[in-house]
Design a protein around this motif. Structure first.
Motif, PDB file in Angstrom:
ATOM      1  N   LYS A   1       0.831  -1.211   0.000  1.00 38.33           N
ATOM      2  CA  LYS A   1       0.000   0.000   0.000  1.00 38.33           C
ATOM      3  C   LYS A   1       0.864   1.259   0.000  1.00 38.33           C
ATOM      4  O   LYS A   1       0.581   2.226  -0.723  1.00 38.33           O
ATOM      5  N   ASN A   2       1.936   1.251   0.787  1.00 35.37           N
ATOM      6  CA  ASN A   2       2.823   2.412   0.846  1.00 35.37           C
ATOM      7  C   ASN A   2       3.521   2.656  -0.487  1.00 35.37           C
ATOM      8  O   ASN A   2       3.597   3.794  -0.967  1.00 35.37           O
ATOM      9  N   LEU A   3       4.038   1.590  -1.085  1.00 32.65           N
ATOM     10  CA  LEU A   3       4.744   1.756  -2.354  1.00 32.65           C
ATOM     11  C   LEU A   3       3.793   2.146  -3.478  1.00 32.65           C
ATOM     12  O   LEU A   3       4.181   2.847  -4.415  1.00 32.65           O
ATOM     13  N   THR A   4       2.545   1.704  -3.386  1.00 33.35           N
ATOM     14  CA  THR A   4       1.552   2.130  -4.373  1.00 33.35           C
ATOM     15  C   THR A   4       1.357   3.644  -4.300  1.00 33.35           C
ATOM     16  O   THR A   4       1.312   4.326  -5.329  1.00 33.35           O
TER      17      THR A   4
ATOM     18  N   LEU B   1      14.062  10.160   1.445  1.00 34.27           N
ATOM     19  CA  LEU B   1      13.623   9.842   2.805  1.00 34.27           C
ATOM     20  C   LEU B   1      13.570   8.328   2.941  1.00 34.27           C
ATOM     21  O   LEU B   1      12.944   7.653   2.116  1.00 34.27           O
ATOM     22  N   GLN B   2      14.225   7.801   3.950  1.00 29.60           N
ATOM     23  CA  GLN B   2      14.182   6.365   4.200  1.00 29.60           C
ATOM     24  C   GLN B   2      13.330   6.119   5.440  1.00 29.60           C
ATOM     25  O   GLN B   2      13.731   6.452   6.555  1.00 29.60           O
ATOM     26  N   VAL B   3      12.157   5.559   5.208  1.00 28.27           N
ATOM     27  CA  VAL B   3      11.212   5.307   6.296  1.00 28.27           C
ATOM     28  C   VAL B   3      10.853   3.827   6.314  1.00 28.27           C
ATOM     29  O   VAL B   3      11.041   3.111   5.325  1.00 28.27           O
ATOM     30  N   ASN B   4      10.340   3.377   7.428  1.00 25.01           N
ATOM     31  CA  ASN B   4       9.922   1.984   7.569  1.00 25.01           C
ATOM     32  C   ASN B   4       8.605   1.789   6.824  1.00 25.01           C
ATOM     33  O   ASN B   4       7.549   2.233   7.276  1.00 25.01           O
ATOM     34  N   LEU B   5       8.685   1.118   5.695  1.00 25.79           N
ATOM     35  CA  LEU B   5       7.519   0.955   4.832  1.00 25.79           C
ATOM     36  C   LEU B   5       6.615  -0.198   5.253  1.00 25.79           C
ATOM     37  O   LEU B   5       5.605  -0.462   4.593  1.00 25.79           O
ATOM     38  N   PHE B   6       6.966  -0.865   6.335  1.00 26.81           N
ATOM     39  CA  PHE B   6       6.129  -1.945   6.847  1.00 26.81           C
ATOM     40  C   PHE B   6       5.164  -1.436   7.920  1.00 26.81           C
ATOM     41  O   PHE B   6       4.527  -2.222   8.613  1.00 26.81           O
TER      42      PHE B   6
END
Length: 302
Positions: free
Chosen positions: A208-211, A278-283
């Motif tokens: 969902k985040n990557l979408t 930005l590097q965020v926790n995508l989980f």
């Protein structure tokens, strides 16, 4: 302990006819005309009620054909990975004689098809089909820096576990995967993986985040404003600090500070995520405005 001899009768493989050779020649002609790789089959060849989709992110990029929702999600995630490139879908194993040899050596039935009744007599009956592998891509090994090729087949768990009398279908699926595995690993020296729907990549929050992020991958932001907004985000996200903030609160606060609309800032956030600024926790449920945690470089690990 002595190995029991194989008591399975020797299978008669389908024939490799001029009709299949014609299909191969036609495919090669299409590739030559296109000036680059093309998937063997397209989503247009499937029913519109199914899950088959086509995708080409840029005019200069390779077209991707996904024949299931699982494949679409996998393509989405590969597209974000920092060490993955040159992704090809529905990759054809055009050396049908070689895949037939592999099938015969393993005593497994080669995938086959039966052409329409109006073909010439010499092309009637079951004949060898052109096998395809769902994904083939290049990656940079993070430990050695070496560029390697990886081939992957994707399957839902239900396609690999017998239930409700589908044992024969599952066995045929596994036979095809065994042939592919031997072809790639033994003949091509390429790593081959079977990815099931239970694989960690298909985490619902990650997808969902990557979408969301990919939708905004080409967001146009004036250079000076881009630097300023990114600096605001880095400061607001409290990297390295114990107290975390929800994305909706970060956006609301930045909107007050910068006088920029919240919708524009949400788009900028996802643009910075997709472009690795930005590097965020995508989980985590970021797409729903949840808490933001610092993440790491997202890459394929061998």
């Amino acid at each position: 302990m002595k190995r029991k001899p194989d008591t399975k009768p020797k299978l008669t493989q389908p024939v490799f006819t001029e009709l299949t050779q014609k299909h191969i020649a036609e495919y090669k002609a299409r590739v030559k005309f296109a000036g680059g790789y093309l998937p063997l089959r397209s989503a247009r060849q499937f029913s519109s009620t199914g899950k088959a989709t086509s995708e080409q992110l840029e005019s200069s990029s390779q077209p991707h054909e996904y024949f299931s929702e699982l494949e679409r999600k996998f393509g989405l995630i590969l597209g974000f990975m920092s060490n993955v490139s040159n992704v090809k879908t529905q990759f054809p194993l055009l050396n049908v004689k070689k895949t037939l040899e592999v099938a015969a050596s393993l005593n497994l039935m080669h995938p086959r098809y039966e052409p329409k009744p109006n073909v010439a007599d010499r092309n009637k009956g079951f004949q060898a089909a052109i096998m395809t592998t769902d994904f083939v891509f290049d990656l940079v090994d993070s430990s050695t820096g070496e560029v390697k090729t990886v081939a992957c087949s994707l399957k839902y768990e239900k396609d690999l576990v017998p239930y409700d009398g589908n044992d024969r279908v599952v066995e045929r699926t596994k036979d095809k995967l065994r042939i592919e595995k031997y072809y790639w690993e033994k003949l091509k020296g390429v790593e081959y993986q079977i990815i099931s729907s239970a694989f960690w990549m298909f985490d619902k929050h990650l997808v969902k985040n990557l979408t969301c992020a990919r939708v905004h991958r080409n967001l146009e932001i004036p250079p000076v404003l881009k630097v300023s907004i990114l600096a605001h985000f880095i400061k607001a996200l409290n990297y390295g600090k114990q107290r975390k903030l929800r994305l909706v609160d970060v956006i609301a606060n930045l909107s007050m500070e910068t006088s920029l609309p919240e919708g524009r800032l949400f788009a900028a956030f996802w643009y910075f995520v997709w472009t690795k600024k930005l590097q965020v926790n995508l989980f985590k449920p970021l797409a729903d405005g949840g808490y933001v945690f610092e993440g790491e470089d997202f890459s394929w690990q061998l």
